[in-house]
Design a protein around this motif. Structure first.
Motif, PDB file in Angstrom:
ATOM      1  N   TYR A  63      12.459  22.431  -0.925  1.00  0.00           N
ATOM      2  CA  TYR A  63      11.764  21.142  -0.851  1.00  0.00           C
ATOM      3  C   TYR A  63      12.195  20.446   0.428  1.00  0.00           C
ATOM      4  O   TYR A  63      13.385  20.186   0.637  1.00  0.00           O
ATOM      5  CB  TYR A  63      12.106  20.280  -2.065  1.00  0.00           C
ATOM      6  CG  TYR A  63      11.556  18.866  -1.982  1.00  0.00           C
ATOM      7  CD1 TYR A  63      10.208  18.640  -1.755  1.00  0.00           C
ATOM      8  CD2 TYR A  63      12.403  17.770  -2.115  1.00  0.00           C
ATOM      9  CE1 TYR A  63       9.706  17.363  -1.659  1.00  0.00           C
ATOM     10  CE2 TYR A  63      11.906  16.477  -2.036  1.00  0.00           C
ATOM     11  CZ  TYR A  63      10.561  16.283  -1.805  1.00  0.00           C
ATOM     12  OH  TYR A  63      10.060  15.000  -1.712  1.00  0.00           O
ATOM     13  N   VAL A  64      11.244  20.157   1.299  1.00  0.00           N
ATOM     14  CA  VAL A  64      11.523  19.460   2.554  1.00  0.00           C
ATOM     15  C   VAL A  64      11.183  17.991   2.346  1.00  0.00           C
ATOM     16  O   VAL A  64      10.012  17.625   2.199  1.00  0.00           O
ATOM     17  CB  VAL A  64      10.718  20.053   3.729  1.00  0.00           C
ATOM     18  CG1 VAL A  64      11.162  19.413   5.043  1.00  0.00           C
ATOM     19  CG2 VAL A  64      10.900  21.571   3.788  1.00  0.00           C
ATOM     20  N   ASN A  65      12.203  17.149   2.334  1.00  0.00           N
ATOM     21  CA  ASN A  65      12.043  15.739   1.967  1.00  0.00           C
ATOM     22  C   ASN A  65      12.004  14.842   3.198  1.00  0.00           C
ATOM     23  O   ASN A  65      12.453  15.231   4.289  1.00  0.00           O
ATOM     24  CB  ASN A  65      13.194  15.313   1.051  1.00  0.00           C
ATOM     25  CG  ASN A  65      12.835  14.109   0.191  1.00  0.00           C
ATOM     26  OD1 ASN A  65      11.685  13.681   0.149  1.00  0.00           O
ATOM     27  ND2 ASN A  65      13.816  13.555  -0.499  1.00  0.00           N
ATOM     28  N   GLY A  66      11.495  13.611   2.997  1.00  0.00           N
ATOM     29  CA  GLY A  66      11.540  12.589   4.021  1.00  0.00           C
ATOM     30  C   GLY A  66      12.802  11.752   3.866  1.00  0.00           C
ATOM     31  O   GLY A  66      13.725  12.136   3.130  1.00  0.00           O
ATOM     32  N   SER A  74      10.389   5.106  -0.956  1.00  0.00           N
ATOM     33  CA  SER A  74       9.882   5.308  -2.311  1.00  0.00           C
ATOM     34  C   SER A  74       9.088   6.603  -2.444  1.00  0.00           C
ATOM     35  O   SER A  74       9.164   7.290  -3.462  1.00  0.00           O
ATOM     36  CB  SER A  74       9.015   4.115  -2.738  1.00  0.00           C
ATOM     37  OG  SER A  74       7.908   3.945  -1.858  1.00  0.00           O
ATOM     38  N   GLN A  75       8.321   6.973  -1.400  1.00  0.00           N
ATOM     39  CA  GLN A  75       7.557   8.222  -1.480  1.00  0.00           C
ATOM     40  C   GLN A  75       8.494   9.421  -1.607  1.00  0.00           C
ATOM     41  O   GLN A  75       8.241  10.350  -2.380  1.00  0.00           O
ATOM     42  CB  GLN A  75       6.665   8.408  -0.247  1.00  0.00           C
ATOM     43  CG  GLN A  75       5.546   7.411  -0.157  1.00  0.00           C
ATOM     44  CD  GLN A  75       5.881   6.286   0.799  1.00  0.00           C
ATOM     45  OE1 GLN A  75       7.027   5.858   0.867  1.00  0.00           O
ATOM     46  NE2 GLN A  75       4.894   5.826   1.532  1.00  0.00           N
ATOM     47  N   SER A  76       9.575   9.414  -0.832  1.00  0.00           N
ATOM     48  CA  SER A  76      10.537  10.511  -0.900  1.00  0.00           C
ATOM     49  C   SER A  76      11.160  10.596  -2.285  1.00  0.00           C
ATOM     50  O   SER A  76      11.308  11.682  -2.861  1.00  0.00           O
ATOM     51  CB  SER A  76      11.634  10.318   0.148  1.00  0.00           C
ATOM     52  OG  SER A  76      11.109  10.288   1.450  1.00  0.00           O
ATOM     53  N   ILE A  77      11.535   9.452  -2.814  1.00  0.00           N
ATOM     54  CA  ILE A  77      12.173   9.410  -4.138  1.00  0.00           C
ATOM     55  C   ILE A  77      11.223   9.934  -5.206  1.00  0.00           C
ATOM     56  O   ILE A  77      11.579  10.791  -6.017  1.00  0.00           O
ATOM     57  CB  ILE A  77      12.621   7.975  -4.459  1.00  0.00           C
ATOM     58  CG1 ILE A  77      13.738   7.548  -3.503  1.00  0.00           C
ATOM     59  CG2 ILE A  77      13.093   7.873  -5.914  1.00  0.00           C
ATOM     60  CD1 ILE A  77      14.062   6.059  -3.556  1.00  0.00           C
ATOM     61  N   ASP A  78      10.000   9.429  -5.206  1.00  0.00           N
ATOM     62  CA  ASP A  78       9.044   9.823  -6.248  1.00  0.00           C
ATOM     63  C   ASP A  78       8.658  11.292  -6.147  1.00  0.00           C
ATOM     64  O   ASP A  78       8.513  11.990  -7.159  1.00  0.00           O
ATOM     65  CB  ASP A  78       7.789   8.952  -6.173  1.00  0.00           C
ATOM     66  CG  ASP A  78       8.049   7.521  -6.613  1.00  0.00           C
ATOM     67  OD1 ASP A  78       9.080   7.285  -7.267  1.00  0.00           O
ATOM     68  OD2 ASP A  78       7.210   6.650  -6.307  1.00  0.00           O
ATOM     69  N   LEU A 105       0.845  -1.193   0.000  1.00  0.00           N
ATOM     70  CA  LEU A 105       0.000   0.000   0.000  1.00  0.00           C
ATOM     71  C   LEU A 105       0.882   1.245   0.000  1.00  0.00           C
ATOM     72  O   LEU A 105       1.467   1.613   1.017  1.00  0.00           O
ATOM     73  CB  LEU A 105      -0.924   0.005   1.213  1.00  0.00           C
ATOM     74  CG  LEU A 105      -1.879   1.202   1.359  1.00  0.00           C
ATOM     75  CD1 LEU A 105      -2.759   1.343   0.125  1.00  0.00           C
ATOM     76  CD2 LEU A 105      -2.723   1.050   2.612  1.00  0.00           C
ATOM     77  N   ASP A 106       1.015   1.860  -1.186  1.00  0.00           N
ATOM     78  CA  ASP A 106       1.698   3.140  -1.373  1.00  0.00           C
ATOM     79  C   ASP A 106       3.155   3.145  -0.920  1.00  0.00           C
ATOM     80  O   ASP A 106       3.679   4.189  -0.544  1.00  0.00           O
ATOM     81  CB  ASP A 106       0.947   4.275  -0.675  1.00  0.00           C
ATOM     82  CG  ASP A 106       1.298   5.622  -1.309  1.00  0.00           C
ATOM     83  OD1 ASP A 106       1.521   5.657  -2.527  1.00  0.00           O
ATOM     84  OD2 ASP A 106       1.365   6.624  -0.579  1.00  0.00           O
ATOM     85  N   ARG A 107       3.797   2.011  -0.940  1.00  0.00           N
ATOM     86  CA  ARG A 107       5.243   1.985  -0.686  1.00  0.00           C
ATOM     87  C   ARG A 107       5.839   0.786  -1.390  1.00  0.00           C
ATOM     88  O   ARG A 107       5.349  -0.328  -1.238  1.00  0.00           O
ATOM     89  CB  ARG A 107       5.566   1.917   0.806  1.00  0.00           C
ATOM     90  CG  ARG A 107       7.066   1.966   1.088  1.00  0.00           C
ATOM     91  CD  ARG A 107       7.360   2.045   2.569  1.00  0.00           C
ATOM     92  NE  ARG A 107       6.811   3.252   3.161  1.00  0.00           N
ATOM     93  CZ  ARG A 107       6.896   3.549   4.454  1.00  0.00           C
ATOM     94  NH1 ARG A 107       7.471   2.698   5.292  1.00  0.00           N
ATOM     95  NH2 ARG A 107       6.372   4.672   4.910  1.00  0.00           N
ATOM     96  N   THR A 108       6.878   1.024  -2.148  1.00  0.00           N
ATOM     97  CA  THR A 108       7.502  -0.069  -2.876  1.00  0.00           C
ATOM     98  C   THR A 108       8.617  -0.698  -2.043  1.00  0.00           C
ATOM     99  O   THR A 108       9.135  -0.092  -1.103  1.00  0.00           O
ATOM    100  CB  THR A 108       8.076   0.405  -4.215  1.00  0.00           C
ATOM    101  OG1 THR A 108       9.077   1.407  -3.970  1.00  0.00           O
ATOM    102  CG2 THR A 108       6.979   0.981  -5.092  1.00  0.00           C
TER     103      THR A 108
END
Length: 207
Positions: free
Chosen positions: A52-55, A60-64, A14-17
């Motif tokens: 841009y404040v990243n995780g 995968s969410q951060s990358i995308d 679910l929403d993460r690879t």
């Protein structure tokens, strides 16, 4: 994130690879497109730089979401040097500390204030707190957009502009796929990708 039943070894991502995600069944939001929507909006007044404040960089969410930011910069011919990436760790405290440090550096280097895109709403809360403590007015001086559209985003003052994920649809579809796997079926479609949408509220200026 995944749903799992060990007895049948049935899993739905679910929403993460994961490293083996292409072999798994999964339901995802189009994180890259969601980031594109946010950044295109922040650049609509002709800005040529962004924060841009990243995780965590390996998620995968951060990358995308970072790829979505870079897509828009490339299509507008904006150099990557105009992108300030802060590590917020997907936490309020991390984003607050990173944004505070950025603002303190900028106050001595005469850096222009930049619009801010945070890769989740929790980090956007930390960004807003840091901006307020440094006397920066949102949205007249700095616009802020988050990602996820958590319930608190609508309750803030000012209410947070954000990228809304179709969470209910994603959850329902994940459950449907999992139940089919438990019944011994093998759905033809392995990966479902749902579209996010931009929700404009009070942390961005009127068009």
């Amino acid at each position: 994130m995944f749903f799992a039943v060990a007895r049948r070894a049935s899993r739905v991502l679910l929403d993460r690879t994961t490293p083996s995600w292409k072999r798994r069944y999964g339901v995802y939001a189009n994180n890259r497109e969601g980031a594109r929507q946010a950044v295109r909006h922040l650049f609509r007044h002709g800005d040529r730089c962004i924060v841009y404040v990243n995780g965590p960089a390996d998620l995968s969410q951060s990358i995308d979401r970072r790829l979505g930011v870079e897509d828009v910069m490339a299509e507008k011919g904006i150099p990557q040097s105009a992108l300030a990436v802060l590590d917020g760790g997907f936490t309020l405290e991390g984003a607050y500390a990173a944004m505070s440090a950025y603002l303190e550096r900028g106050s001595t280097q005469s850096q222009p204030l930049r619009p801010v895109f945070a890769a989740n709403d929790v980090m956007a809360l930390g960004v807003l707190r840091a901006l307020k403590e440094h006397g920066v007015c949102v949205p007249s001086e700095v616009e802020v957009i988050g990602f996820d559209d958590i319930e608190l985003a609508r309750m803030l003052e000012p209410a947070l502009s954000t990228v809304s994920q179709p969470a209910i649809e994603m959850g329902a579809l994940s459950a449907e796929v999992l139940l089919r796997l438990l019944r011994g079926e093998r759905p033809r479609v392995r990966r479902h990708t749902l579209a996010p949408s931009l929700r404009l509220r009070a942390t961005t200026r009127a068009l």
